[in-house]
Design an enzyme around this catalytic site. Structure first.
Site, PDB file in Angstrom:
ATOM      1  N   LYS A  95       0.836  -1.210   0.000  1.00 14.23           N
ATOM      2  CA  LYS A  95       0.000   0.000   0.000  1.00 14.23           C
ATOM      3  C   LYS A  95       0.868   1.256   0.000  1.00 14.23           C
ATOM      4  O   LYS A  95       0.633   2.204  -0.763  1.00 14.23           O
ATOM      5  CB  LYS A  95      -0.917  -0.027   1.234  1.00 14.23           C
ATOM      6  CG  LYS A  95      -1.620   1.265   1.526  1.00 14.23           C
ATOM      7  CD  LYS A  95      -2.593   1.615   0.425  1.00 14.23           C
ATOM      8  CE  LYS A  95      -2.968   3.072   0.483  1.00 14.23           C
ATOM      9  NZ  LYS A  95      -4.361   3.338   0.511  1.00 14.23           N
ATOM     10  N   ARG A 129       7.049   4.027 -24.292  1.00 17.20           N
ATOM     11  CA  ARG A 129       7.322   3.575 -22.922  1.00 17.20           C
ATOM     12  C   ARG A 129       7.475   4.732 -21.947  1.00 17.20           C
ATOM     13  O   ARG A 129       8.068   4.592 -20.887  1.00 17.20           O
ATOM     14  CB  ARG A 129       8.568   2.680 -22.906  1.00 17.20           C
ATOM     15  CG  ARG A 129       8.291   1.280 -23.445  1.00 17.20           C
ATOM     16  CD  ARG A 129       9.537   0.442 -23.594  1.00 17.20           C
ATOM     17  NE  ARG A 129      10.474   0.975 -24.555  1.00 17.20           N
ATOM     18  CZ  ARG A 129      10.331   0.889 -25.894  1.00 17.20           C
ATOM     19  NH1 ARG A 129       9.289   0.278 -26.405  1.00 17.20           N
ATOM     20  NH2 ARG A 129      11.219   1.402 -26.703  1.00 17.20           N
ATOM     21  N   CYS A 151      -3.511  10.949   1.544  1.00 12.53           N
ATOM     22  CA  CYS A 151      -2.802   9.679   1.348  1.00 12.53           C
ATOM     23  C   CYS A 151      -1.436   9.882   0.712  1.00 12.53           C
ATOM     24  O   CYS A 151      -0.420   9.543   1.303  1.00 12.53           O
ATOM     25  CB  CYS A 151      -3.642   8.787   0.442  1.00 12.53           C
ATOM     26  SG  CYS A 151      -5.365   8.745   0.945  1.00 12.53           S
ATOM     27  N   ARG A 174      -9.966  19.622   2.070  1.00 13.24           N
ATOM     28  CA  ARG A 174      -9.005  19.275   3.115  1.00 13.24           C
ATOM     29  C   ARG A 174      -7.659  18.909   2.493  1.00 13.24           C
ATOM     30  O   ARG A 174      -7.601  18.328   1.431  1.00 13.24           O
ATOM     31  CB  ARG A 174      -9.543  18.107   3.955  1.00 13.24           C
ATOM     32  CG  ARG A 174     -10.822  18.484   4.693  1.00 13.24           C
ATOM     33  CD  ARG A 174     -11.489  17.262   5.268  1.00 13.24           C
ATOM     34  NE  ARG A 174     -11.633  16.258   4.234  1.00 13.24           N
ATOM     35  CZ  ARG A 174     -11.740  14.951   4.481  1.00 13.24           C
ATOM     36  NH1 ARG A 174     -11.745  14.512   5.708  1.00 13.24           N
ATOM     37  NH2 ARG A 174     -11.877  14.091   3.499  1.00 13.24           N
TER      38      ARG A 174
HETATM   39  N1  SAJ Z   1      -1.903  14.891  -8.709  1.00 10.49           N
HETATM   40  C1  SAJ Z   1      -1.027  15.630  -9.496  1.00 10.49           C
HETATM   41  N2  SAJ Z   1      -0.699  15.145 -10.722  1.00 10.49           N
HETATM   42  C2  SAJ Z   1      -1.223  13.973 -11.202  1.00 10.49           C
HETATM   43  C3  SAJ Z   1      -2.099  13.220 -10.399  1.00 10.49           C
HETATM   44  C4  SAJ Z   1      -2.435  13.696  -9.149  1.00 10.49           C
HETATM   45  O1  SAJ Z   1      -0.541  16.696  -9.099  1.00 10.49           O
HETATM   46  O2  SAJ Z   1      -0.874  13.621 -12.338  1.00 10.49           O
HETATM   47  C5  SAJ Z   1      -2.273  15.390  -7.366  1.00 10.49           C
HETATM   48  C6  SAJ Z   1      -3.775  15.654  -7.219  1.00 10.49           C
HETATM   49  O3  SAJ Z   1      -4.130  16.921  -7.708  1.00 10.49           O
HETATM   50  C7  SAJ Z   1      -3.942  15.527  -5.715  1.00 10.49           C
HETATM   51  C8  SAJ Z   1      -2.916  14.454  -5.333  1.00 10.49           C
HETATM   52  O4  SAJ Z   1      -2.010  14.362  -6.426  1.00 10.49           O
HETATM   53  O5  SAJ Z   1      -3.594  16.746  -5.069  1.00 10.49           O
HETATM   54  C9  SAJ Z   1      -3.497  13.087  -5.047  1.00 10.49           C
HETATM   55  O6  SAJ Z   1      -4.539  12.769  -5.962  1.00 10.49           O
HETATM   56  P1  SAJ Z   1      -4.771  11.325  -6.601  1.00 10.49           P
HETATM   57  O7  SAJ Z   1      -5.993  11.398  -7.414  1.00 10.49           O
HETATM   58  O8  SAJ Z   1      -3.537  10.866  -7.295  1.00 10.49           O
HETATM   59  O9  SAJ Z   1      -4.926  10.336  -5.349  1.00 10.49           O
HETATM   60  P2  SAJ Z   1      -5.859  10.327  -4.011  1.00 10.49           P
HETATM   61  O10 SAJ Z   1      -5.041  10.907  -2.893  1.00 10.49           O
HETATM   62  O11 SAJ Z   1      -7.194  10.867  -4.226  1.00 10.49           O
HETATM   63  O12 SAJ Z   1      -6.006   8.707  -3.791  1.00 10.49           O
HETATM   64  C10 SAJ Z   1      -4.842   7.889  -3.705  1.00 10.49           C
HETATM   65  C11 SAJ Z   1      -5.009   6.697  -4.678  1.00 10.49           C
HETATM   66  N3  SAJ Z   1      -3.724   6.028  -4.832  1.00 10.49           N
HETATM   67  C12 SAJ Z   1      -3.185   5.765  -6.051  1.00 10.49           C
HETATM   68  O13 SAJ Z   1      -3.697   6.122  -7.078  1.00 10.49           O
HETATM   69  C13 SAJ Z   1      -1.897   4.985  -6.064  1.00 10.49           C
HETATM   70  C14 SAJ Z   1      -6.090   5.740  -4.151  1.00 10.49           C
HETATM   71  O14 SAJ Z   1      -6.152   4.582  -4.968  1.00 10.49           O
HETATM   72  C15 SAJ Z   1      -5.764   5.326  -2.714  1.00 10.49           C
HETATM   73  O15 SAJ Z   1      -6.733   4.442  -2.177  1.00 10.49           O
HETATM   74  C16 SAJ Z   1      -5.762   6.594  -1.882  1.00 10.49           C
HETATM   75  O16 SAJ Z   1      -4.695   7.445  -2.366  1.00 10.49           O
HETATM   76  C17 SAJ Z   1      -5.540   6.205  -0.429  1.00 10.49           C
HETATM   77  O17 SAJ Z   1      -6.523   6.148   0.342  1.00 10.49           O
HETATM   78  O18 SAJ Z   1      -4.394   5.869  -0.063  1.00 10.49           O
END
Ligand code: SAJ
Length: 421
Positions: free
Chosen positions: A217, A257, A271, A344
């Site tokens: 995780k 790739r 997270c 948040r």
């Molecule tokens: N973000 C970027 N660039 C990107 C993708 C995301 O800057 O290309 C930023 C988003 O704007 C946000 C942050 O990253 O601020 C996180 O967003 P996210 O959509 O990537 O993830 P979370 O935090 O909503 O959910 C993640 C997920 N983990 C993965 O995709 C590996 C989810 O599957 C997990 O269950 C969750 O964390 C958790 O509970 O741990």
């Protein structure tokens, strides 16, 4: 199946949907939370969090008598612990360390009602070793029962780690469809945990040990953090070299790739900006890349704030009759990611707050997913996209909400952290 009554400890963004899923499969579910308001709301068939489709499922589960919420644990056949695992406050340069106090409190709360044959599953995202620690807390509270660290497959109580992996906003679908990593403290623990999850999980339930499940995780979220850090670093390099980072990434991603993620104003949520620290704090000497990625992503909001300060200085140089207090700044987006209302742990909110403390002129926020600003932004004004484009001198794009595409920014100074323009 021996697991008929299931208790979920912690009825938040993961625990409540999980409880509702079991109840929708006609399992008797006892949800436990220390928050009386959450318990009362659920018992009325309503929900206290925002998650699409969850309200209907909870409503039906409570109405049909499969789901009840309480503040005090009751006997059950399986206990799923889904409480927060934040990190402890640290000095700015120190490595944050995980706070297991919620898991400890949950273990101590369920220990008195445990009986021979029960299964305890830790779902909370946890540092490596937390499941074994939880089993120790349970064993010291219940010396009359045996646990897997003492009796292996013959333990009276089985213990596993099965991390939640669902994406906020898609929880109901992902709970059913995603594969699950099942890390039992013994083969028997894993076997019984798979049996439980198969109640509603259509994805594969892949078996490993508890420590590997914990690390899996943390690895998933750290992988994403490192990849976003690469994109954020590229955005700062490109700004220095006068290259459009969005064009650059779309060109590089044409390679079969290469798949670079999106830069942004920083990494938010509960997270991805937290979990990598659970690896770094355990293995600081080895986790060099993961540590650096965290620092890169954490530094991005300050970099954005400096871009705005430079834009204000530049504006004043070009408009000598104006003062800083005359300059209106419009900030597009406050949520921690696109098309949600969750403010948040949002880098956008922190950036807007810092700007509102620094800037003497008016600041406007455009956030189509909310109707009221949070208290900490009480010195700015919520407005619409078109009003901001018309009235503001500097526009700061912070979140790529779908409503922000296609606006005409012809005469504005625009700082675009999300590649919208
Ligand atoms: N973000 C970027 N660039 C990107 C993708 C995301 O800057 O290309 C930023 C988003 O704007 C946000 C942050 O990253 O601020 C996180 O967003 P996210 O959509 O990537 O993830 P979370 O935090 O909503 O959910 C993640 C997920 N983990 C993965 O995709 C590996 C989810 O599957 C997990 O269950 C969750 O964390 C958790 O509970 O741990």
């Amino acid at each position: 199946m021996s697991l008929q009554t299931i208790s979920v400890i912690g009825l938040g963004y993961i625990g409540l949907p999980t409880a509702a899923m079991f109840a929708s499969r006609k399992k008797k579910v006892i949800g436990v939370d220390v928050n009386q308001h959450a318990v009362d709301t659920i018992n009325q068939g309503k929900i206290h969090i925002v998650e699409p489709d969850l309200d209907m499922i909870v409503h039906a589960a409570v109405l049909e008598g499969y789901l009840e919420a309480t503040t005090k644990p009751k006997p059950a056949d399986a206990f799923l612990i889904a409480v927060p695992t934040p990190f402890l406050p640290a000095d700015s340069d120190a490595i944050p360390t995980p706070d297991l106090s919620y898991i400890e409190a949950a273990s101590k709360a369920i220990a008195p009602v445990l009986k021979k044959g029960d299964l305890v599953i830790l779902e909370s995202t946890s540092p490596v070793g937390a499941t074994e620690q939880m089993a120790e807390w349970l064993a010291s509270a219940r010396p009359d029962l045996s646990f897997p660290q003492q009796a292996g497959n013959d333990a009276d109580v089985n213990v596993s780690h099965c991390p939640e992996r669902v994406l906020p906003g898609h929880v109901v679908r992902e709970l059913v469809e995603n594969d699950r990593v099942i890390g039992g403290m013994s083969a028997r623990c894993s076997e019984r945990s798979v049996e439980l999850y198969k109640t509603f999980v259509q994805g594969d339930c892949v078996v490993t040990n508890a420590r590997t499940a914990e690390m899996a995780k943390l690895t998933e979220n750290s992988s994403r953090d490192v990849q976003i850090a690469f994109a954020n670093e590229l955005s700062m390099i490109c700004d220095r070299l006068d290259i459009n980072v969005w064009e650059l990434i779309s060109l590089a991603n044409r390679h079969p790739r290469v798949n670079i993620l999106e830069p942004g104003p920083g990494v938010g949520g509960h997270c991805i900006a937290v979990d990598p620290w659970f690896i770094v704090s355990k293995t600081p000497e080895e986790a060099r890349l993961i540590h650096t990625a965290r620092n890169v992503n954490d530094s991005k909001p300050e970099w954005v704030i400096n871009k705005v300060k430079l834009a204000v200085a530049d504006y004043l140089q070009r408009n000598t009759t104006k003062q800083a207090k005359d300059i209106k700044i419009g900030c597009f987006g406050l949520a921690f990611k696109p098309n949600i209302d969750d403010l948040r742990e949002s880098p956008a909110v922190n950036i807007v707050k810092a700007l509102s403390e620094w800037h003497t002129g008016e600041i406007y926020a455009i956030e189509p997913n909310i109707t009221n600003l949070p208290d900490k932004l009480n010195n700015i004004t919520l407005t619409t996209s078109s009003a901001a484009v018309e009235n503001c001198d500097i526009l700061l794009m912070l979140v790529n909400h779908k409503e922000f595409y296609g606006l005409d920014f012809a005469d504005n100074v625009v700082i675009d952290t999300k590649g919208i323009v």
